[in-house]
Write a protein that holds these residues in place. Sequence first.
Motif, PDB file in Angstrom:
ATOM      1  N   THR A   2      46.394  34.592  50.024  1.00  0.00           N
ATOM      2  CA  THR A   2      47.198  35.559  49.293  1.00  0.00           C
ATOM      3  C   THR A   2      46.314  36.696  48.810  1.00  0.00           C
ATOM      4  OG1 THR A   2      48.676  35.878  47.409  1.00  0.00           O
ATOM      5  CG2 THR A   2      46.942  34.263  47.133  1.00  0.00           C
ATOM      6  N   LEU A   3      46.924  37.823  48.557  1.00  0.00           N
ATOM      7  CA  LEU A   3      46.183  38.960  48.020  1.00  0.00           C
ATOM      8  C   LEU A   3      46.153  38.943  46.498  1.00  0.00           C
ATOM      9  CD1 LEU A   3      47.410  41.787  50.428  1.00  0.00           C
ATOM     10  CD2 LEU A   3      45.276  40.490  50.513  1.00  0.00           C
ATOM     11  N   LYS A   4      46.946  38.046  45.904  1.00  0.00           N
ATOM     12  CA  LYS A   4      46.954  37.924  44.448  1.00  0.00           C
ATOM     13  C   LYS A   4      45.676  37.235  43.999  1.00  0.00           C
ATOM     14  CE  LYS A   4      50.440  35.754  42.983  1.00  0.00           C
ATOM     15  NZ  LYS A   4      51.634  35.002  42.627  1.00  0.00           N
ATOM     16  N   PRO A   5      45.132  37.654  42.855  1.00  0.00           N
ATOM     17  CA  PRO A   5      43.935  36.971  42.361  1.00  0.00           C
ATOM     18  C   PRO A   5      44.247  35.514  42.015  1.00  0.00           C
ATOM     19  CG  PRO A   5      44.546  38.798  40.897  1.00  0.00           C
ATOM     20  CD  PRO A   5      45.544  38.747  41.995  1.00  0.00           C
ATOM     21  N   SER A   6      43.303  34.651  42.284  1.00  0.00           N
ATOM     22  CA  SER A   6      43.465  33.227  42.008  1.00  0.00           C
ATOM     23  C   SER A   6      43.593  32.976  40.509  1.00  0.00           C
ATOM     24  CB  SER A   6      42.251  32.470  42.555  1.00  0.00           C
ATOM     25  OG  SER A   6      42.166  31.179  42.003  1.00  0.00           O
ATOM     26  N   GLU A  16      40.560  40.691  36.758  1.00  0.00           N
ATOM     27  CA  GLU A  16      41.414  40.727  37.950  1.00  0.00           C
ATOM     28  C   GLU A  16      40.689  41.388  39.111  1.00  0.00           C
ATOM     29  OE1 GLU A  16      45.496  41.673  38.058  1.00  0.00           O
ATOM     30  OE2 GLU A  16      45.904  40.813  36.086  1.00  0.00           O
ATOM     31  N   GLU A  17      39.934  42.439  38.817  1.00  0.00           N
ATOM     32  CA  GLU A  17      39.193  43.134  39.878  1.00  0.00           C
ATOM     33  C   GLU A  17      38.170  42.199  40.522  1.00  0.00           C
ATOM     34  OE1 GLU A  17      36.361  47.053  40.597  1.00  0.00           O
ATOM     35  OE2 GLU A  17      37.209  46.693  38.614  1.00  0.00           O
ATOM     36  N   ARG A  20      39.890  39.494  42.574  1.00  0.00           N
ATOM     37  CA  ARG A  20      40.390  39.951  43.877  1.00  0.00           C
ATOM     38  C   ARG A  20      39.270  40.046  44.907  1.00  0.00           C
ATOM     39  NH1 ARG A  20      43.944  43.035  40.728  1.00  0.00           N
ATOM     40  NH2 ARG A  20      42.519  44.781  40.639  1.00  0.00           N
ATOM     41  N   GLY A  21      38.029  40.068  44.457  1.00  0.00           N
ATOM     42  CA  GLY A  21      36.891  40.150  45.365  1.00  0.00           C
ATOM     43  C   GLY A  21      36.273  38.801  45.678  1.00  0.00           C
TER      44      GLY A  21
END
Length: 52
Positions: A2-6, A16-17, A20-21
């Motif tokens: 998923t592109l959502k942060p874990s 969040e940034e 996401r990485g």
Amino acid sequence: GTLKPSHVILASGYSEEDARGTIRFSFSASNSLKEVDYALEIINNLAKKFKK
């Protein structure tokens, strides 16, 4: 994936940034060492490729 942060990474205190990485891997007792070694080999090869 998923592109959502874990949510696990976020709960660990990461922004969040930053979350996401990341790439999160989950293993269980049913994974063999051979599977883990294979995953690590692929990750290592990709890391070398992107370092260039």
